[in-house]
Design an enzyme around this catalytic site. Structure first.
Site, PDB file in Angstrom:
ATOM      1  N   ILE A 144     -35.524 -38.804 -21.129  1.00  0.00           N
ATOM      2  CA  ILE A 144     -35.389 -37.826 -21.837  1.00  0.00           C
ATOM      3  C   ILE A 144     -33.964 -37.921 -22.661  1.00  0.00           C
ATOM      4  O   ILE A 144     -33.818 -37.924 -24.011  1.00  0.00           O
ATOM      5  CB  ILE A 144     -35.702 -36.618 -21.462  1.00  0.00           C
ATOM      6  CG1 ILE A 144     -37.237 -36.436 -20.610  1.00  0.00           C
ATOM      7  CG2 ILE A 144     -35.432 -35.468 -22.611  1.00  0.00           C
ATOM      8  CD1 ILE A 144     -37.073 -35.357 -19.785  1.00  0.00           C
ATOM      9  N   CYS A 183     -39.165 -41.621 -13.575  1.00  0.00           N
ATOM     10  CA  CYS A 183     -40.436 -42.265 -14.174  1.00  0.00           C
ATOM     11  C   CYS A 183     -40.492 -43.592 -14.005  1.00  0.00           C
ATOM     12  O   CYS A 183     -41.877 -44.156 -13.848  1.00  0.00           O
ATOM     13  CB  CYS A 183     -40.237 -41.769 -15.557  1.00  0.00           C
ATOM     14  SG  CYS A 183     -38.713 -42.118 -16.399  1.00  0.00           S
ATOM     15  N   PHE A 234     -42.370 -39.934 -17.835  1.00  0.00           N
ATOM     16  CA  PHE A 234     -40.867 -39.705 -18.420  1.00  0.00           C
ATOM     17  C   PHE A 234     -40.335 -38.805 -17.204  1.00  0.00           C
ATOM     18  O   PHE A 234     -40.977 -37.960 -16.566  1.00  0.00           O
ATOM     19  CB  PHE A 234     -40.912 -39.019 -19.882  1.00  0.00           C
ATOM     20  CG  PHE A 234     -41.561 -37.688 -19.899  1.00  0.00           C
ATOM     21  CD1 PHE A 234     -40.802 -36.680 -19.880  1.00  0.00           C
ATOM     22  CD2 PHE A 234     -43.009 -37.594 -20.353  1.00  0.00           C
ATOM     23  CE1 PHE A 234     -41.506 -35.354 -20.236  1.00  0.00           C
ATOM     24  CE2 PHE A 234     -43.456 -36.283 -20.514  1.00  0.00           C
ATOM     25  CZ  PHE A 234     -42.940 -35.007 -20.267  1.00  0.00           C
ATOM     26  N   CYS A 235     -38.862 -38.795 -17.433  1.00  0.00           N
ATOM     27  CA  CYS A 235     -38.137 -37.838 -16.799  1.00  0.00           C
ATOM     28  C   CYS A 235     -36.827 -37.973 -17.394  1.00  0.00           C
ATOM     29  O   CYS A 235     -36.553 -38.252 -18.640  1.00  0.00           O
ATOM     30  CB  CYS A 235     -38.014 -38.484 -15.169  1.00  0.00           C
ATOM     31  SG  CYS A 235     -37.240 -40.074 -15.336  1.00  0.00           S
ATOM     32  N   THR A 236     -35.737 -37.252 -16.811  1.00  0.00           N
ATOM     33  CA  THR A 236     -34.246 -37.073 -17.395  1.00  0.00           C
ATOM     34  C   THR A 236     -33.918 -38.168 -17.688  1.00  0.00           C
ATOM     35  O   THR A 236     -33.377 -38.340 -18.863  1.00  0.00           O
ATOM     36  CB  THR A 236     -33.611 -36.137 -16.576  1.00  0.00           C
ATOM     37  OG1 THR A 236     -34.286 -34.964 -15.933  1.00  0.00           O
ATOM     38  CG2 THR A 236     -32.257 -35.633 -17.258  1.00  0.00           C
TER      39      THR A 236
END
Length: 245
Positions: free
Chosen positions: A210, A188, A181-183
């Site tokens: 996210i 990701c 996961f990432c922003t």
């Protein structure tokens, strides 16, 4: 006045970067937009802020190009524009990994929707009964603002360090379902493709990152805020600027 903030990316082959940049700059200036747009041979990454009608006018214009017709931005609101100016930049990559073998334009990484990830976390395993390992692909200062409970993070100072960190940690992933996961989804996605390409099984990316998780699920299993790359500093799970910033 409420300001609409949008972020979006798309991996798509672009071979007209100079002329595309000129057209984008012209349109942004005409609309008095502020933010950042990155263009690279592998696609587009954008962050924009303005009143809703202005942002939507730009997105409608962008979607007239068939390559961007399905671009799907993530939204949040603020009282002020969190960018000082408009930048449209040409880059080698829209997210720098320096791993040229990774080509998202040739196929997306497998992904899991936020609602399904929450269900996996609620029940303690995925639908096949495997334990779920959350892998934070962001840099150390982003992770410090907030992350998922029990997520694995590598304390990266740069995303270019991610492949080496994963290579040294392969045993951790055996027998598990890994969700990177990432922003907003861009890092990701590259991370999941890389892990798949080096033979790590059962790897997914969090669809939309996210910010989409906050939008669709809220703060379930999350601790803290989400760092964002603009003047707001961080957003809470309600997608509002964090009181901690």
């Amino acid at each position: 006045m409420t300001i609409l903030n949008v972020s979006a990316y798309k991996f798509v082959g672009l071979d007209d970067l100079e002329s595309l940049r000129a057209r984008v700059v012209e349109r942004c200036e005409a609309l008095a937009l502020k933010g950042t747009i990155l263009l690279a041979p592998e696609g587009i990454n954008l962050f924009l802020a303005a009143p809703r009608e202005t942002v939507e006018a730009f997105l409608d214009w962008l979607r007239d190009d068939p390559r961007f017709a399905d671009i799907a931005p993530k939204e949040s609101a603020s009282d002020d524009v969190p960018f000082a100016r408009m930048r449209v930049r040409l880059k080698k990559e829209i997210i720098t990994m320096r791993a040229p073998a990774i080509k998202p334009v040739e196929g997306r990484a497998p992904h899991v929707r936020p609602v399904d990830l929450r269900r996996w976390l609620d029940q303690g395993h995925d639908d096949a009964g495997r334990p779920v390992l959350l892998l934070d692909t962001r840099n150390d200062y982003e992770v410090a603002a907030g992350t998922f409970e029990d997520a694995v993070g590598y304390g990266l100072s740069s995303f270019t360090d991610f492949p080496a960190a994963v290579a040294a940690d392969r045993e951790r992933f055996e027998g598990k379902t890994v969700v990177s996961f990432c922003t907003g989804g861009i890092r990701c996605e590259k991370a999941a493709i890389h892990m798949r390409d080096i033979g790590i099984e059962n790897v997914f990316q969090l669809e939309g990152g996210i910010l989409t998780y906050f939008e669709e699920v809220g703060g379930s299993h999350w601790r803290g805020d989400c760092f964002v790359f603009d003047g707001r500093g961080a957003l809470d799970p309600a997608l509002a600027p964090s009181d901690a910033t």
